[in-house]
Design a protein around this motif. Structure first.
Motif, PDB file in Angstrom:
ATOM      1  N   THR B 112      29.239  -5.393  -0.073  1.00 56.89           N
ATOM      2  CA  THR B 112      29.290  -6.718  -0.828  1.00 56.89           C
ATOM      3  C   THR B 112      30.719  -6.951  -1.390  1.00 56.89           C
ATOM      4  O   THR B 112      31.046  -7.996  -1.252  1.00 56.89           O
ATOM      5  CB  THR B 112      28.327  -6.324  -1.929  1.00 56.89           C
ATOM      6  N   LEU B 113      31.173  -5.736  -2.019  1.00 55.21           N
ATOM      7  CA  LEU B 113      32.590  -6.035  -2.602  1.00 55.21           C
ATOM      8  C   LEU B 113      33.593  -6.281  -1.488  1.00 55.21           C
ATOM      9  O   LEU B 113      34.398  -7.309  -1.793  1.00 55.21           O
ATOM     10  CB  LEU B 113      32.999  -4.558  -3.245  1.00 55.21           C
ATOM     11  N   VAL B 116      33.490 -10.147  -0.538  1.00 55.11           N
ATOM     12  CA  VAL B 116      33.932 -11.262  -1.846  1.00 55.11           C
ATOM     13  C   VAL B 116      35.052 -11.096  -1.836  1.00 55.11           C
ATOM     14  O   VAL B 116      35.827 -11.794  -1.930  1.00 55.11           O
ATOM     15  CB  VAL B 116      33.183 -10.530  -3.302  1.00 55.11           C
ATOM     16  N   PRO B 127      33.188 -17.867  -5.771  1.00 58.37           N
ATOM     17  CA  PRO B 127      32.784 -16.245  -5.908  1.00 58.37           C
ATOM     18  C   PRO B 127      31.246 -16.011  -6.018  1.00 58.37           C
ATOM     19  O   PRO B 127      30.764 -15.217  -5.418  1.00 58.37           O
ATOM     20  CB  PRO B 127      33.634 -15.860  -7.085  1.00 58.37           C
ATOM     21  N   ASP B 130      29.783 -16.508  -2.588  1.00 59.02           N
ATOM     22  CA  ASP B 130      30.129 -15.348  -1.777  1.00 59.02           C
ATOM     23  C   ASP B 130      29.354 -14.200  -2.197  1.00 59.02           C
ATOM     24  O   ASP B 130      29.080 -13.608  -1.352  1.00 59.02           O
ATOM     25  CB  ASP B 130      31.705 -15.216  -2.033  1.00 59.02           C
ATOM     26  N   LEU B 131      29.160 -14.206  -3.499  1.00 60.09           N
ATOM     27  CA  LEU B 131      28.564 -12.800  -3.789  1.00 60.09           C
ATOM     28  C   LEU B 131      27.255 -12.760  -3.201  1.00 60.09           C
ATOM     29  O   LEU B 131      26.382 -11.611  -2.836  1.00 60.09           O
ATOM     30  CB  LEU B 131      28.428 -12.645  -5.489  1.00 60.09           C
ATOM     31  N   ALA B 134      27.157 -12.153   0.564  1.00 63.16           N
ATOM     32  CA  ALA B 134      27.459 -10.918   0.506  1.00 63.16           C
ATOM     33  C   ALA B 134      26.333  -9.979   0.421  1.00 63.16           C
ATOM     34  O   ALA B 134      26.042  -8.903   1.207  1.00 63.16           O
ATOM     35  CB  ALA B 134      28.710 -10.569  -0.441  1.00 63.16           C
ATOM     36  N   ALA B 135      25.584 -10.266  -0.763  1.00 59.53           N
ATOM     37  CA  ALA B 135      24.481  -9.130  -1.011  1.00 59.53           C
ATOM     38  C   ALA B 135      23.354  -9.315   0.095  1.00 59.53           C
ATOM     39  O   ALA B 135      23.010  -8.324   0.638  1.00 59.53           O
ATOM     40  CB  ALA B 135      24.041  -9.420  -2.333  1.00 59.53           C
TER      41      ALA B 135
END
Lengths: 505, 160
Positions: B112-113, B116, B127, B130-131, B134-135
């Motif tokens: 996830t990091l 991002v 962001p 994206d987060l 991503a998750a």
């Protein structure tokens, strides 16, 4: 008749529910990665290697082959609508097809490339079916000396003959050979170039190298240098079906493109770029509409697209009959065979006929599925092009790190991945080709093995490579492919000078 | 063949690195014990050949760099004029942090990091979006590859 029987039993294998499903997954994934810029078939197969270690080899290889030729279909969609070649083999399509799309003929361009790909892929598979047994007969006569010579030919063509610069190509090849040295020597079991690091005893995994170069290196390069503005996607205008006139202008280029593509795929001449350029030049010369070239001539899409698909089938011939990869993707598929403890070559036709013929039969089926996926459903794939670049590359890196870590759950592989990514970034920045690295990495250890075996047979006499007729012929061809283009250039220069001196006008 | 007045530092540096790498390979080869067996050729010959090849390629490219630049380079001066160094560093940080984190924080958090940071490196200004993506993507990939394909990936903090 033997071949037909073998092919029929191959269909029995390929039509099993599991293999049919894996073939379908393969061509679908292949189309998707062909469409997406930044992802190619070599990267995709490399990423799937760790996750498919437990698969039945036949099914896994059917899937990998599907990814390979599926990407050739998908690549044309991106080239036509985006003017960014989805695959290096679709550069010509990107020029001519995009012009067609700009003139509102995107539909016809997509149709002629999809149908042309189908025609070429199917003819290529027919050729693969019926020529392979002869290639196997020849390959059975090969001893270690012959194998070594053929590998030298592959090294030379992939690095020195193709590409812009022989110096950079050879540098990339030797880099790959150096990486291939790392690990235990196959004959004596001694550690070489491991620098005392136990993780390096098994050598560098080709997955880490391929993913580092293609995913991490490419992502770093695109972010640093190419991330400006957004791409213009041409709208899907015009009927997806071709007019009578389009058919008339397409069918001959399809066949001629196939005729260029398949033989070029077979010989170790590194992939599909050359036949697509040859096909384009030929169509331009033969066309009654030569003035349309450069502005969107359908022949300039039909021919090269057929050529790149036929060459994908052609590539499988040296891979299956000799174990000789001639492109980056073929090198990774060879690594897939090795993962299952299989060594492609003439003996595999005897020991694993279900696998070989199942694989070949699956390509007939895959081509039909691809035609359906790429013609009526082309609209679905076009949507993939709308994924914003930040999300696309972020996603690619998630898969990249997962593939590298998944090999043996070691952070060390992630460190290698980043290091090789930096290498890939520098190589891309300075136009050093990547394919010779992978071919050198995978063929280096094999060629050393064959070399040492050959010398064991000849009791140390180096002349074995030139006294065996097949080996001598192959080495002579190798010398020719190096010398002829250079000599040709020299003659041209002298002619140019002569003309310059003798005729002042 | 374009001739340039200035010498490209990068081209020269790469050529010299290849030269050095080739010399290193040849030097290290001396440390490999020579056991021929009956194959007449031991484990030293190929490393010597490859090291020599690297040295020759490095010398060839260095000569090119000093005499008008590497041959047949694509015309990309414009492309390379303004590199986005921040983007490069953000993506590098993402990959390196992923390497550090995956062992104890687990695949999902590390990925996830990474996602991002890479998206930010490509100039994304969203962001939160994206987060979220991503998750979801990391979790999907985790379950697809561990449950579906039998790959083993660390669960980390979630695994307990």
């Amino acid at each position: 008749m033997d071949t037909l029987n073998a092919l029929l039993s191959g269909f029995a294998v390929a039509l099993s529910l599991q293999n049919l499903f894996l073939g379908f997954v393969g061509v679908t994934l292949g189309t998707a990665v062909g469409v997406l810029p930044g992802v190619g078939p070599a990267l995709t197969v490399a990423l799937l290697l760790p996750a498919t270690a437990g698969f039945d080899p036949t099914g896994a290889l059917i899937m990998f082959a599907g990814i390979y030729y599926g990407a050739m279909f998908g690549g044309s969609t991106t080239s036509i609508l985006l003017n960014t070649p989805g695959e290096s083999a679709t550069i010509v399509t990107a020029m001519e097809g995009n012009m067609m799309a700009k003139r509102g003929r995107a539909g016809a361009a997509l149709a002629t490339s999809a149908i042309g790909s189908f025609v070429a892929g199917t003819i290529g598979t027919v050729l693969l079916t019926f020529v392979s047994p002869f290639a196997v007969d020849v390959a059975l006569k090969f001893g270690p000396a012959e194998y070594f010579s053929v590998m030298v030919l592959a090294f030379v063509t992939v690095s020195a003959v193709l590409g812009a610069s022989p110096a950079r190509g050879l540098a990339a090849l030797f880099l790959g050979l150096t990486i291939g040295l790392i690990g235990l020597d196959s004959q004596t079991g001694q550690a070489r170039f491991t620098l005392g690091i136990p993780e390096l005893l098994d050598g560098l995994d080709i997955v880490v190298v391929a993913v580092g170069l293609f995913a991490v290196g490419e992502t770093l390069y695109v972010a640093t240098y190419l991330n400006r503005g957004s791409d213009v996607i041409e709208q899907m205008k015009g009927s997806i079906w071709m007019s009578k006139e389009d058919w008339k202008r397409s069918w001959k280029p399809w066949l001629r493109g196939t005729a260029f593509g398949f033989p070029f795929g077979c010989i170790p001449a590194g992939g599909a770029e050359i036949p697509t350029f040859l096909s384009y030049a030929t169509e331009k010369k033969l066309s009654k509409h030569a003035d349309e070239f450069g502005k969107g001539a359908i022949e300039g899409v039909a021919g090269p697209e057929a050529a790149n698909n036929a060459s994908a089938s052609g590539t499988l011939m040296p891979l299956l009959t000799l174990g000789l990869p001639t492109t980056a993707t073929a090198a990774i598929i060879l690594a897939a065979f090795q993962q299952y403890g299989l060594q492609p070559g003439p003996l595999l036709f005897d020991t694993q006929p279900e696998l070989i013929w199942g694989l070949i039969a699956s390509m007939y089926i895959g081509n039909v599925i691809l035609l359906a996926l790429n013609l009526p459903l082309v609209g679905v794939w076009v949507k993939l092009l709308a994924i914003p670049r930040p999300l696309l590359y972020a996603g690619i890196l998630i898969f990249a790190t997962m593939g590298a870590y998944g090999i043996r759950n070691s952070w060390f592989d992630l460190a290698l991945l980043y290091g090789i990514g930096l290498l890939g970034f520098v190589m891309r920045r300075y136009d050093i080709p990547v394919a010779p690295v992978l071919v050198g990495l995978i063929l280096g250890p094999l060629s050393e093995q064959q070399f040492r075996r050959a010398l064991a047979i000849s009791q140390g006499d180096l002349s074995i490579f030139v006294t065996q007729p097949i080996s001598a012929t192959v080495l002579a061809i190798t010398a020719l492919v190096v010398i002829v283009p250079q000599a040709w250039r020299l003659v041209r220069r002298m002619q140019a000078n002569a003309i310059g001196h003798h005729s002042p006008i | 063949m374009s001739t340039r007045a200035r010498i490209d530092a990068g081209e020269l540096l790469i050529s010299l690195v290849l030269l050095a790498l080739g010399s290193f390979v040849a030097f290290e080869t001396q440390g490999i014990a020579e056991t021929q067996g009956y194959s007449q050729v031991g484990p030293r010959l190929f490393p010597y050949l490859i090291g020599t090849g690297l040295v020759l390629c490095g010398a060839w490219l260095a000569w090119q760099a000093l005499s008008g630049g590497w041959r047949a380079m694509p015309e990309e001066a414009e492309t390379h004029a303004a590199p986005d160094r921040v983007g490069f560093l953000l993506i590098s940080a993402g990959v390196v942090l992923h390497m550090v984190l995956i062992g104890w924080a687990g695949f999902v958090l590390a990925s996830t990091l990474l996602f991002v940071l890479v998206a930010r490196g490509f100039g994304s200004m969203k962001p939160v979006r994206d987060l979220g993506i991503a998750a979801v993507l990391s979790t999907l990939v985790y379950f697809l590859f561990t449950r579906g394909l039998g790959l083993s990936l660390p669960a980390g903090l979630f695994g307990g």
